[in-house]
Scaffold this motif. Structure first.
Motif: not given
Length: 317
Positions: A69-94
């Protein structure tokens, strides 16, 4: 996949029996420009057509172990940093909880506080807000009917939840009736007990005619499935799940819940089978269960065959 040319899809395969993600979207509402896949997520980068708004939607299936999970949270964090413009929605089974109150189980086992802390910290760092839903407090129940974690949840950067928070017509009923209990035994007994004499072709015709009548009579008593019955079963199940959110269910209540779940499953399958028969669409052989489509086909046929009025001397009568 769903019989609609405006719908597209993409997926991330499962690893043995775990994981696996499937995305489906309407191209007329959401125009996808880019897709990013990871082992535990699938992101769609596109534009929400109605508002002409850049939108990133990420479907998540988090691993069960804390390190993953820690690895996944960091991957998603970097994904958002690299795409700063726009709205974000995360959904699913955490596979994570935000507090101990999100679990009520038979063992009352405490959740890992490190997992809770890391998950809440990730939500805070991403500046996400949890969109509250309606209905029961829990999103997953064990097979023994005990409620557990609030695993499934939508998290959004700034999206607003405006709502607050399934010949050839001689035996047309067989597809529905065959799924009911006792159907095969009834058909077998009716066929064996109906002894016909005379020429084979006439005997077969008479047996089929009598069998059709027997099936109709049996279906009147045992095969009466409609949307109202399904809704009543859902309401009973929701009532028990609401009780389970406040206290442990008794043994009788657990048995009743399992029985209602089975009845609801059988009734839903039978009702969708009935809708397939009424739609008379060729591609239903692909076993699609898009009930909304079947309702539209049924309503279209009803409206097409109905007289809306008579036009006489420029006036509708």
């Amino acid at each position: 996949m769903c019989g609609d040319s405006t719908v597209s899809w993409d997926s991330v395969p499962s690893v043995q029996a775990a994981g696996g993600l499937l995305y489906m979207w309407n191209n007329s509402a959401f125009h996808v420009e880019r897709r990013v896949k990871g082992r535990n997520f699938l992101m769609l980068d596109g534009r929400w057509v109605i508002q002409n708004q850049r939108l990133y939607i990420v479907n998540v299936y988090a691993p069960c172990d804390l390190a993953g999970k820690i690895v996944l949270w960091e991957e998603l964090r970097q994904l958002e940093v690299s795409n700063p413009n726009g709205l974000w929605c995360f959904l699913g089974d955490f596979n994570s909880m935000r507090s101990q109150e999100e679990r009520i189980g038979s063992s009352q086992r405490m959740a890992d506080t490190s997992d809770i802390s890391n998950f809440n910290e990730w939500i805070s760092d991403m500046e996400l807000q949890e969109i509250k839903g309606f209905g029961g407090r829990f999103t997953w129940f064990r097979p023994n009917a005990y409620p557990s974690k609030g695993l499934l949840r939508p998290l959004s950067s700034s999206l607003e939840n405006k709502d607050g928070g399934l010949g050839s017509q001689a035996f047309s009923g067989c597809g529905l009736a065959a799924q009911s209990k006792g159907y095969q035994r009834m058909v077998r007994e009716a066929w064996i007990n109906d002894q016909q004499g005379g020429w084979g072709g006439i005997a077969l015709k008479n047996k089929l005619r009598n069998l059709k009548y027997t099936i109709k009579q049996w279906s009147t008593v045992n095969g009466d499935v409609n949307a109202s019955k399904i809704q009543n079963l859902r309401q009973k199940l929701n009532d028990l799940e609401t009780i389970a959110g406040d206290r442990m269910l008794s043994e009788d209540e657990v048995k009743a819940k399992k029985s209602i779940q089975q009845d609801l499953w059988d009734a839903s399958n039978a009702y969708e089978s009935l809708l397939r028969q009424k739609s008379r669409a060729k591609w239903i052989k692909e076993r699609d269960s898009n009930s909304a489509f079947f309702h539209k086909v049924i309503n279209f046929r009803r409206n097409f065959n109905a007289f809306q009025g008579i036009f006489i001397d420029g006036v509708w009568v």
